[in-house]
Design an enzyme around this catalytic site. Structure first.
Site, mmCIF file in Angstrom:
data_model
loop_
_atom_site.group_PDB
_atom_site.id
_atom_site.type_symbol
_atom_site.label_atom_id
_atom_site.label_comp_id
_atom_site.label_asym_id
_atom_site.label_seq_id
_atom_site.Cartn_x
_atom_site.Cartn_y
_atom_site.Cartn_z
ATOM 1 N N ARG A 104 0.895 -1.175 0.000
ATOM 2 C CA ARG A 104 0.000 0.000 0.000
ATOM 3 C C ARG A 104 0.921 1.209 0.000
ATOM 4 O O ARG A 104 1.680 1.425 0.942
ATOM 5 C CB ARG A 104 -0.912 0.006 1.218
ATOM 6 C CG ARG A 104 -1.619 1.341 1.402
ATOM 7 C CD ARG A 104 -2.731 1.293 2.406
ATOM 8 N NE ARG A 104 -3.890 0.609 1.851
ATOM 9 C CZ ARG A 104 -5.117 0.644 2.382
ATOM 10 N NH1 ARG A 104 -5.337 1.331 3.475
ATOM 11 N NH2 ARG A 104 -6.115 0.004 1.820
ATOM 12 N N HIS A 131 -7.359 0.712 -6.403
ATOM 13 C CA HIS A 131 -7.563 -0.116 -5.205
ATOM 14 C C HIS A 131 -8.248 -1.426 -5.639
ATOM 15 O O HIS A 131 -9.410 -1.667 -5.302
ATOM 16 C CB HIS A 131 -8.416 0.650 -4.183
ATOM 17 C CG HIS A 131 -8.406 0.060 -2.806
ATOM 18 N ND1 HIS A 131 -7.613 -1.011 -2.442
ATOM 19 C CD2 HIS A 131 -9.117 0.389 -1.688
ATOM 20 C CE1 HIS A 131 -7.832 -1.308 -1.166
ATOM 21 N NE2 HIS A 131 -8.733 -0.474 -0.687
ATOM 22 N N GLN A 134 -10.151 -3.985 -3.214
ATOM 23 C CA GLN A 134 -11.473 -3.581 -2.727
ATOM 24 C C GLN A 134 -12.562 -3.975 -3.723
ATOM 25 O O GLN A 134 -13.665 -4.358 -3.339
ATOM 26 C CB GLN A 134 -11.506 -2.065 -2.480
ATOM 27 C CG GLN A 134 -12.815 -1.579 -1.901
ATOM 28 C CD GLN A 134 -13.077 -2.103 -0.496
ATOM 29 O OE1 GLN A 134 -12.217 -1.966 0.371
ATOM 30 N NE2 GLN A 134 -14.240 -2.705 -0.264
ATOM 31 N N ASP A 219 -17.094 7.103 -1.892
ATOM 32 C CA ASP A 219 -15.873 7.015 -1.098
ATOM 33 C C ASP A 219 -15.641 8.401 -0.496
ATOM 34 O O ASP A 219 -16.309 9.373 -0.869
ATOM 35 C CB ASP A 219 -14.704 6.617 -2.027
ATOM 36 C CG ASP A 219 -13.404 6.336 -1.297
ATOM 37 O OD1 ASP A 219 -13.418 6.235 -0.052
ATOM 38 O OD2 ASP A 219 -12.356 6.217 -1.977
ATOM 39 N N CYS A 259 -16.157 1.624 0.519
ATOM 40 C CA CYS A 259 -15.004 0.794 0.891
ATOM 41 C C CYS A 259 -14.643 0.949 2.365
ATOM 42 O O CYS A 259 -13.992 0.084 2.930
ATOM 43 C CB CYS A 259 -13.814 1.124 0.006
ATOM 44 S SG CYS A 259 -13.240 2.826 0.154
ATOM 45 N N ARG A 287 -13.371 -8.639 2.047
ATOM 46 C CA ARG A 287 -11.952 -8.398 1.757
ATOM 47 C C ARG A 287 -11.153 -9.655 2.106
ATOM 48 O O ARG A 287 -10.242 -10.058 1.385
ATOM 49 C CB ARG A 287 -11.426 -7.209 2.581
ATOM 50 C CG ARG A 287 -12.007 -5.853 2.185
ATOM 51 C CD ARG A 287 -11.556 -5.417 0.806
ATOM 52 N NE ARG A 287 -10.116 -5.341 0.689
ATOM 53 C CZ ARG A 287 -9.347 -4.319 1.109
ATOM 54 N NH1 ARG A 287 -9.921 -3.265 1.643
ATOM 55 N NH2 ARG A 287 -8.026 -4.339 0.947
#
Ligand code: CP
Ligand code: NVA
Length: 300
Positions: A104, A131, A134, A219, A259, A287
């Protein structure tokens, strides 16, 4: 042999993506039934985090433990990467010891450079641009609750950010229609939009975007690394909150996804995210299962 990386969803074929979602559902059932399944015994996942995380760290660590393997959490505070050791050198060294590396970080170019110098698979656990992990969880969640997403209508409301880019990639691979509503100056990357062709529409009006949508996703307005823009973004994104009024314009059985972490009262109202049938908690749990399916695909 060149390792297989997962830097964006486009590293999967459509068939692989769909297969992975079905496998994630199987793995979820096995775990809920307390079945022991350890295909990655003695395998080690290195986890490099240049940004904070709750879900990503816990899901990868737990997934490796459930698979019989282990993981090492590496923060820039503790590694030489954080003191400026070159990315390529770090990749060469770390990948001689562990079996897979999850990263990340900020710049997407960093992860590309890391992968180019790694002997083992590299997984993108979020960059400024994408991402993809996700989206594995989001698409698993849609499949569980509503079945195949092919041909469905999805609305992305808010920032044209890393999550939005991964939704665009998912629209291409899983063949759904995506309408993005964002304020001027916060559009998704032009090149990524262009590659998606006619499946994606970018417009300004959130109400127009959610019309008949089967899934509405949003988001935060200021992503990690954009904290100092928070105030400016709150102004720019006024009118882009996903609330009950907006959800009423979507299909009557529309799902809402986020997310997480979420800011209630900003990009989403508490009434929407906390409604009793909210799937965001399944989305977060998935996840774990979706990434286990990914680890299995890349490592077994
Ligand atoms: N959704 C997500 O990636 O959460 P974390 O930042 O907590 O990992
Ligand atoms: N767009 C958000 C996602 C967090 C999981 C960020 O990059 O901070």
């Amino acid at each position: 042999m060149t390792p297989r990386h997962f830097l964006t969803l486009k590293d999967l074929s459509s068939a692989e993506f769909k297969q992975l979602l079905h496998r994630a559902i199987e793995l979820k059932k096995m775990q809920h039934d307390h079945l022991i399944f350890e295909p990655l015994k003695n395998r080690v996942l290195g986890m490099i985090f240049d940004k904070s995380s709750t879900r990503t760290r816990i899901s990868f660590e737990t997934g490796m433990a459930q698979f019989g393997g282990s993981s090492i959490f590496l923060s820039p505070r503790d590694t030489q990467l954080g003191r400026g050791e070159p990315v390529a050198d770090s990749a060469r060294v770390i990948s001689r010891m562990v079996d897979c590396i999850m990263i990340r970080t900020h710049s997407h170019d960093n992860i590309i450079e890391f992968a180019e110098n790694s002997k083992v698979p590299v997984i993108n656990a979020l960059t400024d641009d994408f991402h993809p992990c996700q989206l594995l969880a989001d698409m698993q969640t849609f499949l569980e609750h509503r079945g195949d997403i092919q041909g469905k209508q999805v609305a992305w409301i808010g920032d044209g950010n890393n999550m939005c880019h991964s939704y665009i990639n998912a629209a291409v691979l899983l063949d759904f229609k995506l309408t993005v509503a964002c304020p001027e100056g916060y559009e998704p990357d032009e090149e990524i939009v262009k590659q998606a062709g006619s499946r994606i529409t970018v417009l300004r009006d959130a109400k127009e975007a959610v019309k008949n949508a089967d899934l509405v996703a949003t988001d935060v307005w200021a992503s990690m690394g954009q904290e100092e823009e928070q105030k400016k973004r709150e102004k720019a994104f006024e009118g882009y909150q996903v609330n009950e009024e907006l959800m009423a314009l979507a299909a009557s059985d529309a799902l809402f996804m986020h997310c997480l972490p979420a800011h209630r009262g900003e990009e989403v109202s508490a009434a929407v995210i906390d409604r009793p049938d909210s799937v965001v908690w399944d989305e977060a749990e998935n996840r774990l299962h979706a990434q286990k399916a990914l680890l299995e695909l890349l490592l077994s």
